[in-house]
Write a protein that holds these residues in place. Sequence first.
Motif, PDB file in Angstrom:
ATOM      1  N   UNK A  40       0.559  19.988  10.040  1.00  0.00           N
ATOM      2  CA  UNK A  40      -0.670  20.377  10.561  1.00  0.00           C
ATOM      3  C   UNK A  40      -0.548  20.168  12.064  1.00  0.00           C
ATOM      4  N   UNK A  41      -1.331  21.125  12.918  1.00  0.00           N
ATOM      5  CA  UNK A  41      -1.381  21.152  14.444  1.00  0.00           C
ATOM      6  C   UNK A  41      -2.736  20.905  14.783  1.00  0.00           C
ATOM      7  N   UNK A  42      -3.149  20.124  15.684  1.00  0.00           N
ATOM      8  CA  UNK A  42      -4.428  19.863  16.174  1.00  0.00           C
ATOM      9  C   UNK A  42      -4.550  20.383  17.469  1.00  0.00           C
ATOM     10  N   UNK A  43      -5.286  21.120  18.032  1.00  0.00           N
ATOM     11  CA  UNK A  43      -5.537  21.450  19.321  1.00  0.00           C
ATOM     12  C   UNK A  43      -6.783  20.563  20.076  1.00  0.00           C
ATOM     13  N   UNK A  44      -6.536  19.782  20.860  1.00  0.00           N
ATOM     14  CA  UNK A  44      -7.534  18.783  21.367  1.00  0.00           C
ATOM     15  C   UNK A  44      -8.235  19.552  22.617  1.00  0.00           C
ATOM     16  N   UNK A  45      -9.596  19.842  22.475  1.00  0.00           N
ATOM     17  CA  UNK A  45     -10.428  20.466  23.465  1.00  0.00           C
ATOM     18  C   UNK A  45     -10.897  19.306  24.596  1.00  0.00           C
ATOM     19  N   UNK A  46     -11.753  20.117  25.472  1.00  0.00           N
ATOM     20  CA  UNK A  46     -12.121  19.098  26.609  1.00  0.00           C
ATOM     21  C   UNK A  46     -12.822  17.762  26.058  1.00  0.00           C
ATOM     22  N   UNK A  47     -12.332  16.789  26.605  1.00  0.00           N
ATOM     23  CA  UNK A  47     -12.773  15.456  26.329  1.00  0.00           C
ATOM     24  C   UNK A  47     -12.658  14.977  24.891  1.00  0.00           C
ATOM     25  N   UNK A  48     -11.709  15.642  24.254  1.00  0.00           N
ATOM     26  CA  UNK A  48     -11.149  15.317  22.790  1.00  0.00           C
ATOM     27  C   UNK A  48     -10.122  14.745  22.655  1.00  0.00           C
ATOM     28  N   UNK A  49      -9.368  14.277  23.774  1.00  0.00           N
ATOM     29  CA  UNK A  49      -7.833  13.869  23.561  1.00  0.00           C
ATOM     30  C   UNK A  49      -7.701  12.880  22.825  1.00  0.00           C
ATOM     31  N   UNK A  50      -8.672  11.953  22.562  1.00  0.00           N
ATOM     32  CA  UNK A  50      -8.573  10.793  21.536  1.00  0.00           C
ATOM     33  C   UNK A  50      -8.134  11.327  20.144  1.00  0.00           C
ATOM     34  N   UNK A  81       0.257  17.401  27.025  1.00  0.00           N
ATOM     35  CA  UNK A  81       1.283  16.962  26.462  1.00  0.00           C
ATOM     36  C   UNK A  81       1.076  17.166  24.793  1.00  0.00           C
ATOM     37  N   UNK A  82       2.262  17.423  23.960  1.00  0.00           N
ATOM     38  CA  UNK A  82       2.563  17.434  22.757  1.00  0.00           C
ATOM     39  C   UNK A  82       2.627  16.034  22.148  1.00  0.00           C
ATOM     40  N   UNK A  83       1.997  15.601  21.151  1.00  0.00           N
ATOM     41  CA  UNK A  83       1.994  14.296  20.501  1.00  0.00           C
ATOM     42  C   UNK A  83       2.580  14.357  19.055  1.00  0.00           C
ATOM     43  N   UNK A  84       3.538  14.141  18.492  1.00  0.00           N
ATOM     44  CA  UNK A  84       3.971  14.146  17.127  1.00  0.00           C
ATOM     45  C   UNK A  84       3.747  12.702  16.490  1.00  0.00           C
ATOM     46  N   UNK A  85       3.394  12.660  15.409  1.00  0.00           N
ATOM     47  CA  UNK A  85       3.320  11.561  14.501  1.00  0.00           C
ATOM     48  C   UNK A  85       2.603  11.534  13.355  1.00  0.00           C
ATOM     49  N   UNK A 100      -1.853  18.844  20.219  1.00  0.00           N
ATOM     50  CA  UNK A 100      -1.828  19.350  21.529  1.00  0.00           C
ATOM     51  C   UNK A 100      -2.920  18.966  22.357  1.00  0.00           C
ATOM     52  N   UNK A 101      -2.588  18.019  23.261  1.00  0.00           N
ATOM     53  CA  UNK A 101      -3.640  17.394  24.116  1.00  0.00           C
ATOM     54  C   UNK A 101      -3.868  18.296  25.649  1.00  0.00           C
ATOM     55  N   UNK A 102      -4.828  18.951  25.237  1.00  0.00           N
ATOM     56  CA  UNK A 102      -5.052  19.888  26.307  1.00  0.00           C
ATOM     57  C   UNK A 102      -4.439  21.155  26.059  1.00  0.00           C
ATOM     58  N   UNK A 112       1.379  24.564   8.721  1.00  0.00           N
ATOM     59  CA  UNK A 112       0.705  25.222   7.874  1.00  0.00           C
ATOM     60  C   UNK A 112      -0.986  25.585   8.163  1.00  0.00           C
ATOM     61  N   UNK A 113      -1.147  24.509   8.915  1.00  0.00           N
ATOM     62  CA  UNK A 113      -2.695  24.462   9.251  1.00  0.00           C
ATOM     63  C   UNK A 113      -3.037  24.319  10.596  1.00  0.00           C
ATOM     64  N   UNK A 114      -3.644  24.931  11.395  1.00  0.00           N
ATOM     65  CA  UNK A 114      -4.071  24.301  12.709  1.00  0.00           C
ATOM     66  C   UNK A 114      -5.537  24.148  12.765  1.00  0.00           C
ATOM     67  N   UNK A 115      -5.716  23.284  13.366  1.00  0.00           N
ATOM     68  CA  UNK A 115      -7.180  22.654  13.526  1.00  0.00           C
ATOM     69  C   UNK A 115      -7.725  22.835  15.153  1.00  0.00           C
ATOM     70  N   UNK A 116      -8.565  23.701  15.435  1.00  0.00           N
ATOM     71  CA  UNK A 116      -8.960  23.624  16.893  1.00  0.00           C
ATOM     72  C   UNK A 116     -10.111  23.356  17.184  1.00  0.00           C
ATOM     73  N   UNK A 117     -10.332  22.437  18.335  1.00  0.00           N
ATOM     74  CA  UNK A 117     -11.556  21.832  18.917  1.00  0.00           C
ATOM     75  C   UNK A 117     -11.848  22.288  20.244  1.00  0.00           C
ATOM     76  N   UNK A 118     -13.098  22.284  20.618  1.00  0.00           N
ATOM     77  CA  UNK A 118     -13.341  22.652  21.936  1.00  0.00           C
ATOM     78  C   UNK A 118     -14.818  22.096  22.271  1.00  0.00           C
ATOM     79  N   UNK A 119     -15.109  22.418  23.400  1.00  0.00           N
ATOM     80  CA  UNK A 119     -16.479  21.994  23.970  1.00  0.00           C
ATOM     81  C   UNK A 119     -17.322  23.183  24.197  1.00  0.00           C
ATOM     82  N   UNK A 120     -18.468  23.294  23.775  1.00  0.00           N
ATOM     83  CA  UNK A 120     -19.120  24.490  23.810  1.00  0.00           C
ATOM     84  C   UNK A 120     -20.592  24.497  24.140  1.00  0.00           C
ATOM     85  N   UNK A 121     -21.083  25.361  24.807  1.00  0.00           N
ATOM     86  CA  UNK A 121     -22.643  25.440  24.899  1.00  0.00           C
ATOM     87  C   UNK A 121     -23.391  26.079  23.872  1.00  0.00           C
ATOM     88  N   UNK A 122     -24.645  25.253  23.569  1.00  0.00           N
ATOM     89  CA  UNK A 122     -25.343  25.626  22.410  1.00  0.00           C
ATOM     90  C   UNK A 122     -26.390  26.710  22.681  1.00  0.00           C
TER      91      UNK A 122
END
Length: 310
Positions: free
Chosen positions: A27-37, A69-73, A84-86, A112-122
């Motif tokens: 899996x690959x996870x893209x960390x959006x604004x404020x979600x680097x944790x 930066x890319x963090x593998x673990x 993907x941090x940023x 196999x799977x990519x999870x994308x996150x972002x900050x958005x306006x409602x």
Amino acid sequence: MSVFEKAKEAALFLKSRLPVDLQNPQAAVVCGSGLSGLANTVQAEPRAEFDYASIPHFPRPTVAGHAGKLVFGLLGQKIPAVFMVGRSHYYEGSSMDLITFPIRVFKLLEVDTVVLTNAAGGLNSSFKVGDIMMLNDHIFLAGLAGNHPLRGQNEEEFGVRFPPLSDAYDLILRRHVHHAWKEVLPPQSTRRLHEGVYAFVGGPTYETRAESRMLRMMGADVVGMSTVPEIVVARHCGLRVLAFSLVTNNAVLDPVPRGDEQELQEKAAGELNAMLEEGKAGHEEVLEAGRTAALDMEKLVTHVLVNVFG
């Protein structure tokens, strides 16, 4: 050099420097604004980090809150993943090819799977700041107008010339999320999980009131400046997609006050300015909302991936 050749060079660079257990992340996870944790959810060992600047052809973000930066673990002791941090955004001056390049690299790493996150306006009035929306569709006005990440010669090594997007958001994964939400959310939490439509805009300005009303009338529930180009390329590559928006502000949809309204004539300049600034979005607000919701997002993504791949 073609996009495929560049992505192959980047993937080989990473594989040659990764521990064996991490060379083929599931899996690959893209960390959006404020979600680097999100990247802190992996085990301490084995673990590897790469600055984007060290990876051949990789885009480098310039926006606050995007470390680069890319963090593998390992997730849950045994699931190899890459975070993907940023990300790099179109509004930073990058091309559509460049901002989606990491997705191509993930494909060649056998993700196999990519999870994308972002900050958005409602845009949807039922969404509150701090709520999470899982994407089940999107509106890509830039793409419809021809500013599209697949424009130009098709990269046959990745996918077909005319990929469909009606099935872009994996239904099995979304079902997992709804089950996981009931287990990871603290009982006292008022945060809600929604499904809905994300509208991509180029940025970097936040939307006007009229633009927000237009997008809402078109069926969009949130609006943001990322994610959709990456999803298009992910589906072109045959990757499964799961995507989340953290609602960090409520877009202002009310029409702007008219200067000739009678009740405004006696108001002081400060009062008039305050009326215009009510609900105005700011980048610091986005980052703060991300900090307060980060733990719930981390638990949700980790729970889903562990259950899907565990």
